[in-house]
Write a protein that holds these residues in place. Structure first.
Motif, short mmCIF file in Angstrom:
data_model
loop_
_atom_site.label_atom_id
_atom_site.label_comp_id
_atom_site.label_asym_id
_atom_site.label_seq_id
_atom_site.Cartn_x
_atom_site.Cartn_y
_atom_site.Cartn_z
N UNK A 15 41.28 45.45 30.39
CA UNK A 15 42.33 44.76 31.60
C UNK A 15 41.00 44.49 32.49
N UNK A 16 41.21 43.18 33.11
CA UNK A 16 40.08 42.80 33.88
C UNK A 16 40.88 42.22 35.21
N UNK A 17 40.50 42.74 36.16
CA UNK A 17 40.84 42.25 37.63
C UNK A 17 39.92 41.42 38.34
N UNK A 18 40.25 40.17 38.90
CA UNK A 18 39.15 39.33 39.17
C UNK A 18 39.80 38.58 40.54
N UNK A 72 43.38 37.08 45.83
CA UNK A 72 42.71 38.42 46.11
C UNK A 72 42.65 39.14 44.81
N UNK A 73 43.55 39.25 44.05
CA UNK A 73 43.54 40.01 42.79
C UNK A 73 44.50 39.47 41.72
N UNK A 74 43.93 38.75 40.72
CA UNK A 74 44.53 38.52 39.67
C UNK A 74 44.34 39.28 38.52
N UNK A 91 33.87 50.07 30.78
CA UNK A 91 34.49 48.93 31.61
C UNK A 91 33.46 48.77 32.59
N UNK A 92 32.72 49.61 33.20
CA UNK A 92 31.61 49.40 34.12
C UNK A 92 30.66 48.27 33.87
N UNK A 93 30.08 48.58 32.55
CA UNK A 93 29.10 47.87 32.02
C UNK A 93 29.82 46.21 31.82
N UNK A 94 31.10 45.98 31.16
CA UNK A 94 31.85 44.92 31.08
C UNK A 94 31.76 44.15 32.62
N UNK A 95 32.15 44.94 33.53
CA UNK A 95 32.35 44.32 35.05
C UNK A 95 31.07 43.61 35.39
N UNK A 96 30.02 44.37 35.26
CA UNK A 96 28.71 44.11 35.72
C UNK A 96 28.20 42.82 34.97
N UNK A 97 28.37 42.89 33.65
CA UNK A 97 27.93 41.69 32.88
C UNK A 97 28.68 40.32 32.93
N UNK A 98 29.69 40.48 33.30
CA UNK A 98 30.97 39.35 33.50
C UNK A 98 30.36 38.94 34.84
N UNK A 99 30.07 39.72 36.10
CA UNK A 99 29.45 39.06 37.27
C UNK A 99 27.96 38.46 37.34
N UNK A 100 27.37 39.21 36.31
CA UNK A 100 25.97 38.69 36.40
C UNK A 100 25.72 37.32 35.68
N UNK A 101 26.82 36.95 34.82
CA UNK A 101 26.75 35.66 34.43
C UNK A 101 27.69 34.43 34.91
N UNK A 108 34.79 36.45 41.39
CA UNK A 108 34.24 37.86 41.45
C UNK A 108 35.33 38.65 40.50
N UNK A 109 34.54 39.54 39.51
CA UNK A 109 35.40 40.39 38.66
C UNK A 109 35.31 41.63 39.60
N UNK A 110 36.43 42.10 39.67
CA UNK A 110 36.49 43.48 40.41
C UNK A 110 36.42 44.78 40.07
N UNK A 111 37.13 44.68 38.77
CA UNK A 111 37.08 46.07 37.95
C UNK A 111 37.86 45.70 36.60
N UNK A 112 37.29 46.56 35.75
CA UNK A 112 37.66 46.57 34.41
C UNK A 112 38.31 48.07 33.98
N UNK A 113 39.21 48.09 32.84
CA UNK A 113 39.93 48.97 32.34
C UNK A 113 40.05 49.00 30.84
N UNK A 114 39.57 49.82 29.90
CA UNK A 114 39.87 49.73 28.43
C UNK A 114 41.31 50.07 28.47
#
Length: 295
Positions: A15-18, A72-74, A91-101, A108-114
């Motif tokens: 689940x990704x918040x953005x 603000x948050x979808x 989840x932290x690496x996924x968030x960082x990877x998406x924002x990096x690319x 902006x991707x805010x946070x991810x959860x498995x």
């Protein structure tokens, strides 16, 4: 051999918040084909291609937003299937990877959860809150800060009858058939919704407005909470409440409009501009527990 490799790999659902400023986008949904318009998900999917998933990554969004609407948050869920022998992303690496690319500065991707493999971002949501920003005391667009022009509905009126707006909002609270506030094109089979909150409150002075202008301008926020909304329901309710605030309608007339269930009535065709609307939050029950017990 390719299918065998896919069968051996581990598929993980997240689940990704953005968040995003919607000004440059034709809504959140991806736009296909050769059209020049583009959606928020076009950029998120492009970023996800760099994850090297065995199968293409598809974002299933919680809440569809129209062109010009902000978030603000979808939220969305997605599956990432890494090659055999590679562990799932944290989840932290996924968030960082998406924002990096990501190649658009307004996303902006805010946070991810498995989450479990049967989790669904749209159907599992228990609450959605939208806010709508208004500005009074603005006789023309040239009198509004350029930093606010795509973030609020500027009304020429100097003031609003907020007490009347709050009285009218009370008629909308609870479980009703909201047909009168639905735009054509809605995929919903039922028009019954439960509105948990409808508030009208003054907004603090905008940091983007010069001090000499802040004496004239007043900002207001309308907030609506429900498990789900009909197509353009929030913008239609906002337009009706603004009409009450301007004295064009009475609170009692709002009750009559609601009970009419007629989306084509004289007053119901009013729709507040997209650029004043923000999806504020999407909530899920026991999200932390889901994240820790993923399958």
């Amino acid at each position: 051999m390719g299918s065998g490799r896919a069968a051996d790999s581990v598929r993980a659902r997240y689940l990704v918040y953005f968040q995003y400023l919607g000004t440059d986008f034709n809504g959140v949904a991806a736009v296909r084909g050769t059209q020049r318009a583009v959606g928020v998900l076009n950029y998120l999917e492009e970023a996800a291609e760099r994850l090297n998933s065995v199968l293409p990554v598809k974002f299933i969004i919680s809440s569809r937003t129209d062109a010009g609407v902000h978030a603000l948050c979808n939220a969305a869920h997605l599956d990432v299937q890494r090659r055999s022998g590679q562990p799932p992303f944290s989840p932290e690496i996924l968030t960082h990877a998406l924002n990096s690319h990501l190649k658009h500065p307004a996303i902006r991707v805010l946070q991810s959860f498995r989450v479990p493999s049967n989790f669904h971002a749209r159907y599992a949501a228990t609450s959605r809150t939208y806010l709508y920003r208004l500005a009074t005391g603005c006789p023309g667009l040239a009198q509004l800060s350029v930093f606010e022009r795509n973030r609020c509905w500027a009304l020429r009126a100097d003031c609003l009858d907020v007490a009347a707006m709050r009285e009218a909002a009370q008629h909308l609270l609870g479980t009703h058939d909201f047909s009168a506030f639905q735009s054509a094109g809605s995929p919903s089979t039922s028009t019954v919704r439960t509105l948990r909150r409808a508030s009208v409150s003054p907004d603090p002075a905008s940091p983007f407005v010069l001090p000499q202008e802040s004496r004239r301008l007043q900002f207001w926020t309308l907030e609506f909470e429900s498990q789900s909304f009909l197509y353009r329901q929030v913008r239609r309710m906002t337009a009706i409440l603004v009409a009450v605030g301007l004295g064009a309608l009475t609170p009692t007339q709002v009750k009559v409009i609601l009970e009419s269930r007629d989306p084509l009535g004289r007053h119901q065709t009013r729709v507040a501009p997209a650029h004043g609307l923000f999806l504020k939050s999407v909530l899920y029950r026991d999200l932390e527990d889901l994240a820790h017990t993923h399958s």
